[in-house]
Design a protein around this motif. Structure first.
Motif, mmCIF file in Angstrom:
data_model
loop_
_atom_site.group_PDB
_atom_site.id
_atom_site.type_symbol
_atom_site.label_atom_id
_atom_site.label_comp_id
_atom_site.label_asym_id
_atom_site.label_seq_id
_atom_site.Cartn_x
_atom_site.Cartn_y
_atom_site.Cartn_z
ATOM 1 N N THR A 109 0.831 -1.204 0.000
ATOM 2 C CA THR A 109 0.000 0.000 0.000
ATOM 3 C C THR A 109 0.867 1.256 0.000
ATOM 4 O OG1 THR A 109 -1.780 -1.162 1.145
ATOM 5 C CG2 THR A 109 -1.821 1.240 1.257
ATOM 6 N N ALA A 110 1.903 1.257 0.805
ATOM 7 C CA ALA A 110 2.822 2.405 0.851
ATOM 8 C C ALA A 110 3.522 2.579 -0.493
ATOM 9 C CB ALA A 110 3.850 2.217 1.968
ATOM 10 N N CYS A 111 3.960 1.475 -1.092
ATOM 11 C CA CYS A 111 4.635 1.552 -2.391
ATOM 12 C C CYS A 111 3.696 2.091 -3.464
ATOM 13 C CB CYS A 111 5.186 0.188 -2.793
ATOM 14 S SG CYS A 111 6.658 -0.282 -1.874
ATOM 15 N N GLN A 112 2.442 1.669 -3.438
ATOM 16 C CA GLN A 112 1.477 2.176 -4.415
ATOM 17 C C GLN A 112 1.275 3.683 -4.244
ATOM 18 O OE1 GLN A 112 -0.071 0.461 -7.045
ATOM 19 N NE2 GLN A 112 -0.380 2.594 -7.592
ATOM 20 N N ALA A 113 1.159 4.120 -2.990
ATOM 21 C CA ALA A 113 0.990 5.555 -2.726
ATOM 22 C C ALA A 113 2.223 6.335 -3.179
ATOM 23 C CB ALA A 113 0.729 5.785 -1.237
ATOM 24 N N LEU A 114 3.408 5.795 -2.937
ATOM 25 C CA LEU A 114 4.645 6.453 -3.372
ATOM 26 C C LEU A 114 4.715 6.534 -4.895
ATOM 27 C CD1 LEU A 114 7.145 4.848 -0.859
ATOM 28 C CD2 LEU A 114 6.517 7.276 -0.976
ATOM 29 N N ALA A 115 4.350 5.448 -5.579
ATOM 30 C CA ALA A 115 4.373 5.443 -7.042
ATOM 31 C C ALA A 115 3.376 6.459 -7.603
ATOM 32 C CB ALA A 115 4.071 4.045 -7.564
ATOM 33 N N ASP A 116 2.181 6.520 -7.021
ATOM 34 C CA ASP A 116 1.171 7.486 -7.469
ATOM 35 C C ASP A 116 1.662 8.918 -7.262
ATOM 36 O OD1 ASP A 116 -0.477 5.334 -8.086
ATOM 37 O OD2 ASP A 116 -1.730 5.562 -6.292
ATOM 38 N N ALA A 117 2.197 9.184 -6.084
ATOM 39 C CA ALA A 117 2.690 10.527 -5.779
ATOM 40 C C ALA A 117 3.875 10.889 -6.657
ATOM 41 C CB ALA A 117 3.075 10.622 -4.301
ATOM 42 N N ASP A 118 4.735 9.918 -6.945
ATOM 43 C CA ASP A 118 5.889 10.145 -7.812
ATOM 44 C C ASP A 118 5.436 10.642 -9.183
ATOM 45 O OD1 ASP A 118 7.713 8.550 -10.046
ATOM 46 O OD2 ASP A 118 8.914 9.453 -8.441
ATOM 47 N N ARG A 119 4.439 9.966 -9.759
ATOM 48 C CA ARG A 119 3.936 10.367 -11.085
ATOM 49 C C ARG A 119 3.367 11.783 -11.053
ATOM 50 N NH1 ARG A 119 2.603 4.962 -10.980
ATOM 51 N NH2 ARG A 119 0.481 5.342 -10.250
ATOM 52 N N VAL A 120 2.637 12.108 -10.006
ATOM 53 C CA VAL A 120 2.050 13.445 -9.897
ATOM 54 C C VAL A 120 3.149 14.498 -9.790
ATOM 55 C CG1 VAL A 120 0.673 14.962 -8.408
ATOM 56 C CG2 VAL A 120 -0.126 12.646 -8.905
ATOM 57 N N LEU A 121 4.164 14.211 -8.993
ATOM 58 C CA LEU A 121 5.261 15.174 -8.836
ATOM 59 C C LEU A 121 6.019 15.377 -10.147
ATOM 60 C CD1 LEU A 121 6.612 14.121 -5.338
ATOM 61 C CD2 LEU A 121 5.469 16.269 -5.923
ATOM 62 N N VAL A 122 6.280 14.303 -10.881
ATOM 63 C CA VAL A 122 6.985 14.430 -12.165
ATOM 64 C C VAL A 122 6.156 15.292 -13.122
ATOM 65 C CG1 VAL A 122 7.752 13.167 -14.220
ATOM 66 C CG2 VAL A 122 8.366 12.339 -11.950
ATOM 67 N N ARG A 123 4.853 15.004 -13.214
ATOM 68 C CA ARG A 123 3.980 15.790 -14.105
ATOM 69 C C ARG A 123 3.919 17.251 -13.688
ATOM 70 N NH1 ARG A 123 -1.244 12.560 -13.827
ATOM 71 N NH2 ARG A 123 -0.038 11.046 -12.739
ATOM 72 N N SER A 124 4.130 17.519 -12.408
ATOM 73 C CA SER A 124 4.100 18.898 -11.898
ATOM 74 C C SER A 124 5.449 19.587 -12.013
ATOM 75 C CB SER A 124 3.655 18.896 -10.433
ATOM 76 O OG SER A 124 2.376 18.335 -10.303
ATOM 77 N N GLY A 125 6.451 18.864 -12.504
ATOM 78 C CA GLY A 125 7.775 19.453 -12.655
ATOM 79 C C GLY A 125 8.640 19.371 -11.408
ATOM 80 N N LEU A 126 8.205 18.659 -10.414
ATOM 81 C CA LEU A 126 8.949 18.537 -9.158
ATOM 82 C C LEU A 126 9.774 17.244 -9.183
ATOM 83 C CD1 LEU A 126 6.064 19.711 -6.835
ATOM 84 C CD2 LEU A 126 8.072 21.035 -7.525
ATOM 85 N N VAL A 127 10.757 17.231 -10.062
ATOM 86 C CA VAL A 127 11.526 16.017 -10.319
ATOM 87 C C VAL A 127 12.369 15.598 -9.120
ATOM 88 C CG1 VAL A 127 13.252 14.980 -11.839
ATOM 89 C CG2 VAL A 127 11.526 16.523 -12.779
ATOM 90 N N GLU A 128 13.008 16.544 -8.438
ATOM 91 C CA GLU A 128 13.827 16.190 -7.267
ATOM 92 C C GLU A 128 12.980 15.549 -6.172
ATOM 93 O OE1 GLU A 128 16.696 18.977 -5.747
ATOM 94 O OE2 GLU A 128 16.811 19.953 -7.712
ATOM 95 N N GLU A 129 11.803 16.090 -5.958
ATOM 96 C CA GLU A 129 10.907 15.527 -4.958
ATOM 97 C C GLU A 129 10.457 14.131 -5.369
ATOM 98 O OE1 GLU A 129 10.852 18.563 -6.150
ATOM 99 O OE2 GLU A 129 10.743 19.963 -4.478
ATOM 100 N N ALA A 130 10.213 13.950 -6.668
ATOM 101 C CA ALA A 130 9.834 12.636 -7.181
ATOM 102 C C ALA A 130 10.957 11.630 -6.961
ATOM 103 C CB ALA A 130 9.474 12.730 -8.660
ATOM 104 N N HIS A 131 12.193 12.064 -7.164
ATOM 105 C CA HIS A 131 13.339 11.173 -6.926
ATOM 106 C C HIS A 131 13.416 10.754 -5.458
ATOM 107 C CE1 HIS A 131 15.109 11.039 -10.840
ATOM 108 N NE2 HIS A 131 15.196 12.354 -10.918
ATOM 109 N N ALA A 132 13.107 11.666 -4.556
ATOM 110 C CA ALA A 132 13.128 11.330 -3.126
ATOM 111 C C ALA A 132 12.089 10.250 -2.820
ATOM 112 C CB ALA A 132 12.869 12.577 -2.277
ATOM 113 N N LEU A 133 10.906 10.367 -3.406
ATOM 114 C CA LEU A 133 9.893 9.330 -3.211
ATOM 115 C C LEU A 133 10.327 8.018 -3.858
ATOM 116 C CD1 LEU A 133 6.482 11.173 -3.728
ATOM 117 C CD2 LEU A 133 7.667 10.621 -1.603
#
Length: 77
Positions: free
Chosen positions: A32-56
């Motif tokens: 469940t945590a991994c799914q939430a991280l993957a979902d949030a990662d995609r949203v951050l990348v689409r928003s241009g927050l690549v460094e934050e996505a890398h942290a997730l």
């Protein structure tokens, strides 16, 4: 508010939370945590927050690594 100060700063030391040195999660909780991280990662990348996505992504990899280690019978670290 000064750096490092939060609502807990005024709490007496004796009443502050104490945390265990390790946390044990079920497979379902990790998935469940991994799914939430993957979902949030995609949203951050689409928003241009690549460094934050890398942290997730790094956190996702840590969960995946620990889960794989347990599955293979190795100690999780």
């Amino acid at each position: 508010m000064s750096p490092g100060a939060g609502p807990w700063a005024a709490t007496p030391l004796a009443t502050r939370a104490r945390f265990s040195s390790s946390v044990h999660l079920t497979k379902r909780e990790v998935f469940t945590a991994c799914q939430a991280l993957a979902d949030a990662d995609r949203v951050l990348v689409r928003s241009g927050l690549v460094e934050e996505a890398h942290a997730l992504g790094d956190l996702f990899e840590l969960f995946e690594e620990r889960l794989s280690a347990v599955e293979l019978g190795r100690p999780p670290c």
